[in-house]
Every structure is written in C-alpha cells, then in structure tokens.
Scaffold this motif. Structure first.
Motif, mmCIF file in Angstrom:
data_model
loop_
_atom_site.group_PDB
_atom_site.id
_atom_site.type_symbol
_atom_site.label_atom_id
_atom_site.label_comp_id
_atom_site.label_asym_id
_atom_site.label_seq_id
_atom_site.Cartn_x
_atom_site.Cartn_y
_atom_site.Cartn_z
ATOM 1 N N THR B 55 12.958 89.006 27.469
ATOM 2 C CA THR B 55 13.039 87.541 27.356
ATOM 3 C C THR B 55 13.349 86.635 28.489
ATOM 4 O OG1 THR B 55 13.148 87.921 25.003
ATOM 5 C CG2 THR B 55 13.334 85.602 25.631
ATOM 6 N N VAL B 56 14.408 86.858 28.896
ATOM 7 C CA VAL B 56 14.779 86.184 30.113
ATOM 8 C C VAL B 56 13.510 86.381 31.361
ATOM 9 C CG1 VAL B 56 16.391 86.020 32.050
ATOM 10 C CG2 VAL B 56 17.066 86.431 29.788
ATOM 11 N N TYR B 57 13.066 87.465 31.691
ATOM 12 C CA TYR B 57 12.136 87.820 32.512
ATOM 13 C C TYR B 57 10.783 86.983 32.213
ATOM 14 C CZ TYR B 57 14.156 90.844 36.052
ATOM 15 O OH TYR B 57 14.937 91.530 36.912
ATOM 16 N N ARG B 58 10.252 87.254 30.898
ATOM 17 C CA ARG B 58 9.206 86.566 30.356
ATOM 18 C C ARG B 58 9.211 85.061 30.562
ATOM 19 N NH1 ARG B 58 7.803 90.764 25.801
ATOM 20 N NH2 ARG B 58 9.749 90.533 25.246
ATOM 21 N N ASN B 59 10.459 84.563 30.380
ATOM 22 C CA ASN B 59 10.384 82.982 30.336
ATOM 23 C C ASN B 59 10.679 82.550 31.882
ATOM 24 O OD1 ASN B 59 10.282 81.909 27.686
ATOM 25 N ND2 ASN B 59 11.905 83.152 27.202
ATOM 26 N N LEU B 60 11.366 83.205 32.673
ATOM 27 C CA LEU B 60 11.232 82.848 34.186
ATOM 28 C C LEU B 60 10.022 82.851 34.749
ATOM 29 C CD1 LEU B 60 14.871 84.535 35.229
ATOM 30 C CD2 LEU B 60 14.261 82.374 34.797
ATOM 31 N N ASN B 61 9.398 83.906 34.342
ATOM 32 C CA ASN B 61 7.966 83.950 34.657
ATOM 33 C C ASN B 61 7.012 82.925 34.327
ATOM 34 O OD1 ASN B 61 8.546 86.327 36.403
ATOM 35 N ND2 ASN B 61 7.758 87.848 34.775
ATOM 36 N N MET B 62 7.141 82.462 33.001
ATOM 37 C CA MET B 62 6.153 81.516 32.541
ATOM 38 C C MET B 62 6.653 80.174 33.250
ATOM 39 S SD MET B 62 6.828 79.093 30.174
ATOM 40 C CE MET B 62 8.171 79.132 28.830
ATOM 41 N N LEU B 63 7.972 79.943 33.376
ATOM 42 C CA LEU B 63 8.255 78.610 33.927
ATOM 43 C C LEU B 63 7.815 78.584 35.589
ATOM 44 C CD1 LEU B 63 12.262 78.505 32.834
ATOM 45 C CD2 LEU B 63 10.240 76.958 32.097
ATOM 46 N N THR B 64 7.958 79.861 36.017
ATOM 47 C CA THR B 64 7.362 79.763 37.373
ATOM 48 C C THR B 64 5.910 79.586 37.671
ATOM 49 O OG1 THR B 64 8.799 81.226 38.050
ATOM 50 C CG2 THR B 64 7.093 81.273 39.597
ATOM 51 N N GLU B 65 4.773 80.005 36.506
ATOM 52 C CA GLU B 65 3.502 79.896 36.497
ATOM 53 C C GLU B 65 3.358 78.555 36.396
ATOM 54 O OE1 GLU B 65 1.928 82.625 33.655
ATOM 55 O OE2 GLU B 65 2.906 84.396 34.860
ATOM 56 N N LEU B 66 4.096 77.735 35.383
ATOM 57 C CA LEU B 66 4.055 76.310 35.048
ATOM 58 C C LEU B 66 4.320 75.370 36.208
ATOM 59 C CD1 LEU B 66 5.442 75.488 31.355
ATOM 60 C CD2 LEU B 66 3.874 74.369 32.775
ATOM 61 N N GLY B 67 5.188 76.181 37.170
ATOM 62 C CA GLY B 67 5.556 75.234 38.167
ATOM 63 C C GLY B 67 6.791 74.705 38.109
ATOM 64 N N VAL B 68 7.491 74.770 36.976
ATOM 65 C CA VAL B 68 8.749 74.345 36.747
ATOM 66 C C VAL B 68 9.866 75.022 37.526
ATOM 67 C CG1 VAL B 68 10.432 74.043 35.098
ATOM 68 C CG2 VAL B 68 8.228 73.417 34.614
ATOM 69 N N ALA B 69 9.596 76.248 37.801
ATOM 70 C CA ALA B 69 10.627 77.010 38.685
ATOM 71 C C ALA B 69 10.049 77.618 39.807
ATOM 72 C CB ALA B 69 11.287 78.095 37.761
ATOM 73 N N ASN B 70 10.489 78.021 40.661
ATOM 74 C CA ASN B 70 10.475 78.841 42.015
ATOM 75 C C ASN B 70 11.210 80.257 42.016
ATOM 76 O OD1 ASN B 70 8.719 76.771 43.014
ATOM 77 N ND2 ASN B 70 10.534 75.740 43.714
ATOM 78 N N VAL B 71 10.462 80.901 42.589
ATOM 79 C CA VAL B 71 11.331 82.525 43.009
ATOM 80 C C VAL B 71 11.572 82.548 44.255
ATOM 81 C CG1 VAL B 71 10.620 84.976 42.642
ATOM 82 C CG2 VAL B 71 9.380 83.385 41.263
#
Lengths: 139, 139
Positions: B55-71
């Motif tokens: 769930t953590v991964y799914r959400n971090l990826n979602m936030l990244t795709e949204l542009g809210v987070a960076n990897v």
DNA sequence: CTATATGCAAATGCTTTGCAAATCC
DNA sequence: GGATTTGCAAAGCATTTGCATATAG
C-alpha cells in the motif's frame, strides 16, 4: 582500448584470463552502446554458449572495481548498462522507452558541487548526470 | 505544502482519501530527509500498525505520477527515496554509506543539454543529477 | 451501493552468493 | 598443485501484481 591491453591489465592485477573473460571484453568492445548484463550474456553466448549470467555479472563488477568499466544506472529497477572506461569523464543521454544510451561529450558540473559538498561536510566521491528523453525511434 | 491542500488535491483528481493516505502524507511532510518506502512504512505504522508495504508503494507511486512527489533514484539496487514536490527544481547530495540525501539549491545544467538532445534527435524529458560522497558522520 | 483501495500472499526482475567441480598459471 | 573461476541452484532485495475483502463517497 585494445583488447590485448585490457587482457594485460587483468593479468597484471593477478586475475586469470579465462575464455569467458575474453569473450565478455570482446562484447563490450564491439557494442555500439553500453549493454546490459543480459545483453552481454546473449552476445557472449553466440561464441560461448555455456557461459552463465552470474559469471557475466561477476566479471562486469570486477571490471568496474578495476576501473576498466563504468556502470550506467538507469531509472527504477531497470537493469544497469556497462561500458568500457574511455578515460574521459562523460555522461549519457538515455531513452526512457527503449533504454538506448548515448555518450555525451560534456559535463555540466561546475565548482558549485565542491562548494555544496563542503558546506554540508561531505567528502565528494563523484556524481551522476543522466539526461532522459525519447529517442527519434521511440518518438 | 500543507497537508489539507494535498488531501484536497487527491480528492480533486478523484482519489479517495483513506486514513492510510493521510498517514503516508503525514510522514512525508514530517520527514527531515526523503525517506525510502520501508522507512515510510515503519513511521506510518507508529500510528497505523496495520498498513502494508505494498500500500505504501502503491501510494508513493500514485503521488509521483500525480506530480505531488518525486523519486530519488540511488545507485544500483538501493531502495529509492521519495520526497514531496517542493515546486522548485533541485538535486541531491547523497551519502554512499548511510544513504542520507540532502537537497541542493542549484542545478548545474545549462543549454548544452538541449543542444545535445537535439543533435541526437531526442525529445528531452528531464534529467537526473546526484552528487555522491560521504557525509561527516560516515567519514 | 459501487468503484476504488487495502491487505495478503505470491510473483517478478535484477543481482548476488554458497558450493563443488573445472581451469588457468 | 593450488588458488582462482566457473556453473548451478538458490537466495536476496526492491518492487509489483492478482484477488478477495473492506471502505470512502
């Protein structure tokens, strides 16, 4: 670098020169662009069908530690690419779709990296610069 | 960015606002340095013991795709770090031993990247610049 | 209610490792 | 002959995926 020079270098460092190692060097020398471990395996197997993937990895890592080869880290979990050291500091332009990597002839880094490292109490070891985009084929 | 603004953003995009998501955002907001997925998990579990790593991964990826987070991609197989987008283009200074990542306030890139991309028929999508070294603690 | 999100478990992909047998010097 | 390498098989991580259940709106 010529193959025999590389072979000589290995011998000097006390490494044995096995046919597998020769074959791996051969593939690295002939590759138009830095191959992934699996691509090295496939190409080496054309002349040397029994080599295993772990031997490829072990040797690519050994060459890297020796400074004879460099690793190009791609994004996320994508397999790394390996290139023979050309003795010239450079970076890459990488296609996000097909993964092709093109060597660039410039490094954008200036003195600010040294200043930043100093400011944060870091001893600088190096840097990674990769440009990402889409090649003409992948559009 | 404030937490409620982020939450609002998710809602706008049609994502449901679950307690897990709130907890993950909370941890990202409170982290002094960009955490790895596993670090996010550990911290979220302090308040939300039943959340799972996927769930953590799914959400971090979602936030990244949204542009809210960076990897932040580290070397080799090392786990990536995630940071909330600060709206300002920047890079990192990463310790090769402990993996700590410090945000830098400059980007060394100049026009040469555009020129290089053009020369090779690439459409530029972005770039990665990471400085590597050893922090004061790791020597 | 209904689509989306979660937790679980299992799978994936890249890379590394332990070990006995093969081989370079 | 003796240390280094190899191939094999299995393990190790980080990350993803399928699926039944739970839940937000």
């Amino acid at each position: 670098m010529e193959k025999e020079i590389l072979v000589q270098k290995l011998r000097e460092k006390g490494y044995k020169v096995t046919p597998q190692r020769r074959a791996i060097l051969e593939v690295l020398l002939q590759s138009k662009q830095p191959p992934k471990a699996l691509e090295v395996l496939v190409n080496v197997r054309k002349n040397f069908p029994d080599i295993s993937l772990d031997t490829v990895y072990r040797n690519l890592n050994m060459l890297t530690e020796l400074g004879v080869a460099n690793v190009i880290n791609l994004r996320g979990g994508e397999a790394s690419r390996f290139e023979l050291e050309r003795g010239q500091h450079h970076h890459h332009l990488v296609c996000l779709k097909c993964g092709i990597a093109i060597c660039l002839d410039f490094c954008p880094m200036d003195d600010r990296d040294v200043a930043a490292a100093e400011k944060h109490g870091f001893v600088l070891a190096g840097h990674v610069v990769e440009l990402y985009g889409y090649c003409s084929r992948c559009g």
